[in-house]
Design an enzyme around this catalytic site. Structure first.
Site, PDB file in Angstrom:
ATOM      1  CG  ASP A  31       2.442   1.442   9.700  1.00 16.12           C
ATOM      2  OD1 ASP A  31       2.185   2.281  10.579  1.00 16.12           O
ATOM      3  OD2 ASP A  31       2.528   1.737   8.493  1.00 16.12           O
ATOM      4  CB  CYS A  59      -4.448   6.277  10.685  1.00 18.19           C
ATOM      5  SG  CYS A  59      -4.899   4.811   9.768  1.00 18.19           S
ATOM      6  NE  ARG A 106       0.017  10.428  10.206  1.00 13.39           N
ATOM      7  CZ  ARG A 106      -0.339   9.319   9.542  1.00 13.39           C
ATOM      8  NH1 ARG A 106      -1.566   8.875   9.604  1.00 13.39           N
ATOM      9  NH2 ARG A 106       0.551   8.665   8.816  1.00 13.39           N
ATOM     10  NE  ARG A 135      -7.052   5.177   4.779  1.00 12.08           N
ATOM     11  CZ  ARG A 135      -6.151   5.195   5.766  1.00 12.08           C
ATOM     12  NH1 ARG A 135      -6.525   5.039   7.002  1.00 12.08           N
ATOM     13  NH2 ARG A 135      -4.883   5.369   5.504  1.00 12.08           N
ATOM     14  CE  LYS A 148      -2.486   2.747   3.413  1.00 16.27           C
ATOM     15  NZ  LYS A 148      -1.402   3.521   4.023  1.00 16.27           N
ATOM     16  CG  ASN A 149       2.388   2.796   3.555  1.00 16.49           C
ATOM     17  OD1 ASN A 149       1.224   3.163   3.358  1.00 16.49           O
ATOM     18  ND2 ASN A 149       2.860   2.546   4.759  1.00 16.49           N
TER      19      ASN A 149
HETATM   20  C1  UD1 Z   1       4.330   6.672   6.754  1.00 15.81           C
HETATM   21  C2  UD1 Z   1       3.318   5.563   6.545  1.00 15.81           C
HETATM   22  C3  UD1 Z   1       2.681   5.168   7.873  1.00 15.81           C
HETATM   23  C4  UD1 Z   1       3.759   4.820   8.894  1.00 15.81           C
HETATM   24  C5  UD1 Z   1       4.811   5.914   8.972  1.00 15.81           C
HETATM   25  C6  UD1 Z   1       6.002   5.522   9.847  1.00 15.81           C
HETATM   26  C7  UD1 Z   1       2.537   6.078   4.320  1.00 15.81           C
HETATM   27  C8  UD1 Z   1       1.433   6.565   3.458  1.00 15.81           C
HETATM   28  N1  UD1 Z   1       2.292   6.063   5.633  1.00 15.81           N
HETATM   29  O1  UD1 Z   1       3.607   7.777   7.265  1.00 15.81           O
HETATM   30  O2  UD1 Z   1       1.842   4.045   7.641  1.00 15.81           O
HETATM   31  O3  UD1 Z   1       3.166   4.667  10.173  1.00 15.81           O
HETATM   32  O4  UD1 Z   1       5.324   6.212   7.666  1.00 15.81           O
HETATM   33  O5  UD1 Z   1       6.583   4.352   9.361  1.00 15.81           O
HETATM   34  O6  UD1 Z   1       3.583   5.666   3.841  1.00 15.81           O
HETATM   35  N2  UD1 Z   1       7.220  14.045  11.100  1.00 15.81           N
HETATM   36  C9  UD1 Z   1       7.480  15.370  11.377  1.00 15.81           C
HETATM   37  N3  UD1 Z   1       7.485  16.245  10.327  1.00 15.81           N
HETATM   38  C10 UD1 Z   1       7.263  15.862   9.043  1.00 15.81           C
HETATM   39  C11 UD1 Z   1       7.009  14.503   8.778  1.00 15.81           C
HETATM   40  C12 UD1 Z   1       6.988  13.608   9.826  1.00 15.81           C
HETATM   41  O7  UD1 Z   1       7.688  15.757  12.530  1.00 15.81           O
HETATM   42  O8  UD1 Z   1       7.276  16.706   8.147  1.00 15.81           O
HETATM   43  C13 UD1 Z   1       7.226  13.065  12.195  1.00 15.81           C
HETATM   44  C14 UD1 Z   1       5.871  12.393  12.413  1.00 15.81           C
HETATM   45  O9  UD1 Z   1       5.050  13.155  13.274  1.00 15.81           O
HETATM   46  C15 UD1 Z   1       6.269  11.064  13.009  1.00 15.81           C
HETATM   47  C16 UD1 Z   1       7.623  10.756  12.326  1.00 15.81           C
HETATM   48  O10 UD1 Z   1       8.079  12.004  11.823  1.00 15.81           O
HETATM   49  O11 UD1 Z   1       6.500  11.198  14.391  1.00 15.81           O
HETATM   50  C17 UD1 Z   1       7.548   9.758  11.199  1.00 15.81           C
HETATM   51  O12 UD1 Z   1       6.550  10.170  10.262  1.00 15.81           O
HETATM   52  P1  UD1 Z   1       6.625   9.779   8.718  1.00 15.81           P
HETATM   53  O13 UD1 Z   1       7.681   8.747   8.527  1.00 15.81           O
HETATM   54  O14 UD1 Z   1       6.689  11.019   7.930  1.00 15.81           O
HETATM   55  O15 UD1 Z   1       5.221   9.109   8.510  1.00 15.81           O
HETATM   56  P2  UD1 Z   1       4.281   9.217   7.254  1.00 15.81           P
HETATM   57  O16 UD1 Z   1       5.096   9.357   6.020  1.00 15.81           O
HETATM   58  O17 UD1 Z   1       3.188  10.194   7.491  1.00 15.81           O
END
Ligand code: UD1
Length: 419
Positions: free
Chosen positions: A306, A117, A122, A398, A22-23
């Protein structure tokens, strides 16, 4: 409203085939915007986040043609807009990849603030930092992200946080930029490597994906008329691995990459389960109650956040007291309240939870609080005594393709019922 009715307990046995990730898929679909041509994507999971991504591509002028259940052809030769339908983009998290892709293709993007989610705050500050470093002007207001760039120019970007989304988004925006972009402190998840492989198939020049430094040498254009097959889903495979352990079952999980599952395999060994690497499949079994463990979620190659709810189910019935420390998301223990309704003894506070293992769970009405929580509660229903009714299936749909069919093929007594 649909619900799943699950009768337990069942020891899961048999073979199951894993879908495409999915991701990776939700990044690859918007990435097709970077080419002025035709893309054919295979092993694409037929899930609602993928369908939403396709609907958005159509609204931007792309032609989307499902050739088979898991094979889609996308023609992006006639993109007419870089303004996405805000109501749809706000429904799921990965819509943020439209910003990087549209910036690369059109030099502008308007995308609704991503949904998905509810795992706590986020933020997307690292995405924005990346786009701005490449020369874009980015504004977040009125529930949308607007980005514009006359020209994107490669540069060095240090990620303050290891972020899957920001790493991929910056890759997307820099593929067609002028010069070289370096991402330091990049995320290393298997789907980062998959998106980089996909972009390289189209003619991009990305090196180092899978390490913490990724270099993207900008190219003038990408080429269409290629076929790409999405990597197998690490988290779906891990979900069935933990289902085998929690149910004291015996499952062969086909179409997976065992190396991507090492972080999960290590914990399964720790709690007394068995895992055998069969090349492109993996055999997982146990006939014992799981042992206790201490788990800390971390970016890849650490234990994936996850997979936290799924191992939480196994630990809820473990012999002894376990602890899970969640280091990625603020609110990832909402499922523990649902498991407690089924007789678990879990105390969650902030980003830690203590699991006092009980011998059995008992069926109850429960709610999927998010995608992975939903998968975990299916496992809980399968191992519990009696009948479980699981609600809020939208979350599960989803991200998991035909999940009840897959569990049913392993012997689970599970039905989707409309109320
Ligand atoms: C992706 C995955 C999600 C998974 C997560 C961590 C997708 C669509 N979703 O989410 O299923 O749980 O990786 O493996 O691929 N953060 C910041 N600033 C940013 C971006 C992130 O502070 O600009 C923080 C977030 O709050 C979190 C951490 O970084 O604590 C990791 O987030 P991130 O790896 O970006 O997660 P997603 O890409 O949203």
């Amino acid at each position: 409203m649909d619900k799943l009715v699950i009768y337990g307990p069942t020891r899961l046995k048999g073979e199951v085939t894993i879908s495409g990730a999915k991701n990776a898929a939700v990044a690859i679909l918007p990435a097709t915007l970077l080419v002025n041509g035709i893309s054919i994507i295979e092993n694409i999971p037929n899930i609602s986040d993928v369908k939403l991504s396709c609907t958005i591509l159509e609204k931007l002028g792309a032609k989307v043609n499902w050739i088979a259940n898991n094979k889609v052809e996308i023609d992006t030769r006639n993109i007419t807009s870089s303004n996405t339908p805000l109501d749809i983009t706000s429904k799921f998290r990965a819509s943020y990849y439209l910003v990087g892709s549209l910036l690369g293709r059109c030099g502008s993007a308007e995308v609704g603030l991503p949904g998905g989610c509810n795992l706590g705050a986020r933020p997307i500050d690292q995405h924005i930092k990346g786009f701005e470093s490449l020369g874009a002007k980015v504004e977040v207001s009125q529930g949308k992200i607007t980005a514009k760039a006359k020209k994107l120019v490669g540069t060095s970007i240090y990620m303050d946080i290891v972020s899957v989304g920001a790493t991929i988004n910056v890759m997307l925006a820099s593929v067609l930029a002028e010069g070289t972009t370096t991402i330091d402190n990049a995320a290393k998840e298997p789907h980062i490597v998959d998106v980089a492989n996909f972009l390289n198939t189209m003619g991009a020049d990305i090196r180092g994906a899978g390490t913490d430094v990724i270099k993207i040498n900008g190219v003038k254009e990408l080429k269409g008329n290629y076929t790409y097959s999405v990597v197998p889903d690490q988290i779906e495979a891990g979900t069935f691995m933990l289902a085998a352990i929690a149910s004291r079952g015996d499952i062969v999980i086909k179409n997976c990459i065992p190396e991507h599952l090492d972080c999960i395999t290590a914990k399964i060994f720790e709690i007394g389960g068995n895992v055998e690497d069969l090349g492109d499949s993996i055999h997982v079994w146990t006939n014992k109650r799981p042992g206790r463990a201490i788990v800390k979620t971390l970016p890849y190659p650490g234990f994936p956040t996850d997979m936290q709810p799924q191992i939480g189910v196994a630990l809820s019935i473990a012999d002894g007291t376990s602890i899970i420390n969640e280091s990625i998301w603020e609110s990832r223990f909402q499922y523990t309240a649902e498991l407690n309704k089924m007789g678990a003894h879990i105390t969650a506070q902030g980003k830690s939870a203590v699991f006092e293992g009980v011998k059995n769970l008992t069926g109850a009405p429960v709610y999927a609080t998010d995608l992975r929580a939903g998968a975990a509660l299916i496992i809980a229903g399968i191992i519990a005594n009696g009948e479980t009714h699981l609600y809020n299936l939208d979350h599960i749909d989803r991200g998991y393709e035909n999940i009840e069919d897959k569990f049913r093929s392993l012997g689970a007594k599970i039905q989707r019922v409309s109320e």
